[in-house]
Design a protein around this motif. Structure first.
Motif, PDB file in Angstrom:
ATOM      1  N   ALA A  36      44.078  21.960  18.573  1.00  0.00           N
ATOM      2  CA  ALA A  36      42.944  22.633  17.925  1.00  0.00           C
ATOM      3  C   ALA A  36      41.621  22.044  18.404  1.00  0.00           C
ATOM      4  N   ASP A  39      41.127  23.298  21.863  1.00  0.00           N
ATOM      5  CA  ASP A  39      40.745  24.714  21.812  1.00  0.00           C
ATOM      6  C   ASP A  39      39.256  24.865  21.532  1.00  0.00           C
ATOM      7  N   ALA A  40      38.722  23.999  20.690  1.00  0.00           N
ATOM      8  CA  ALA A  40      37.281  24.036  20.406  1.00  0.00           C
ATOM      9  C   ALA A  40      36.496  23.717  21.673  1.00  0.00           C
ATOM     10  N   ALA A  62      38.297  26.858  15.557  1.00  0.00           N
ATOM     11  CA  ALA A  62      39.243  25.821  15.979  1.00  0.00           C
ATOM     12  C   ALA A  62      38.935  24.494  15.280  1.00  0.00           C
ATOM     13  N   GLU A  65      40.141  24.615  11.754  1.00  0.00           N
ATOM     14  CA  GLU A  65      41.587  24.377  11.723  1.00  0.00           C
ATOM     15  C   GLU A  65      41.878  22.879  11.823  1.00  0.00           C
TER      16      GLU A  65
END
Length: 175
Positions: A36, A39-40, A62, A65
């Motif tokens: 996560a 992903d950011a 992200a 999350e």
């Protein structure tokens, strides 16, 4: 380096630190958390920014999350660490608020943790070009915030003791 690239760099380093430092009985949860965070970083590089100083919405999602995972599970990593990674863009660093301890010993410990955090932040270790220095800074902040969280619980218990109720917080600076 732009604030966005600096944030991407910090997020990628944080994902590596999480993989090496986080604890969870189910290893896939650590990978989910690190993923996560990565992903950011990817979203910051690939998604358009609506406004300068803001993160793109996919990156915000992200990071939300990742923050949810950190608050819902004990990875032994405080959620505040995310804020250090995103600070170049947001301009907001997480705080380590004084705990208002009435016990001098606990107040000194609180002041020490906050001073150590200040040194890491103010000496620019988060902006270091050397990956090892950045890793050490993130790891140090994780440790300091984790200790501060545990100290907050001890202070709350100590401040509620009958002999301490109603006392003013200890003034460490006056000692």
């Amino acid at each position: 380096m732009s604030a966005y690239l600096d944030t991407v760099r910090r997020l990628n380093r944080l994902a590596a630190v999480v993989r090496g430092r986080a604890y969870h009985p189910q290893r896939f949860m650590i990978e989910t958390l690190a993923g996560a965070i990565e992903d950011a970083a990817i979203a910051i590089q690939s998604a358009p920014v609506d406004e300068p100083g803001q993160l793109p919405q996919p990156a915000v999602d992200a990071l939300r999350e990742a923050t949810d995972l950190l608050t819902q599970h004990d990875f032994m990593i405080p959620a505040a660490i995310i804020g250090y990674a995103t600070a170049p863009v947001t301009g907001q660093l997480p705080e380590m608020e004084p705990l208002q301890a009435v016990s001098i010993q606990l107040a000194r410990h609180d002041a020490d943790l906050r001073a150590r955090r200040f040194i890491i932040v103010e000496h620019g270790h988060l902006n270091a070009r050397d990956e090892d220095v950045l890793n050490a800074a993130l790891t140090g902040l994780i440790v300091l915030h984790r200790k501060h969280e545990r100290l907050a619980a001890a202070v709350a218990l100590d401040n509620e003791r009958p002999c301490n109720r109603g006392k003013a917080p200890a003034d460490v600076a006056a000692l």
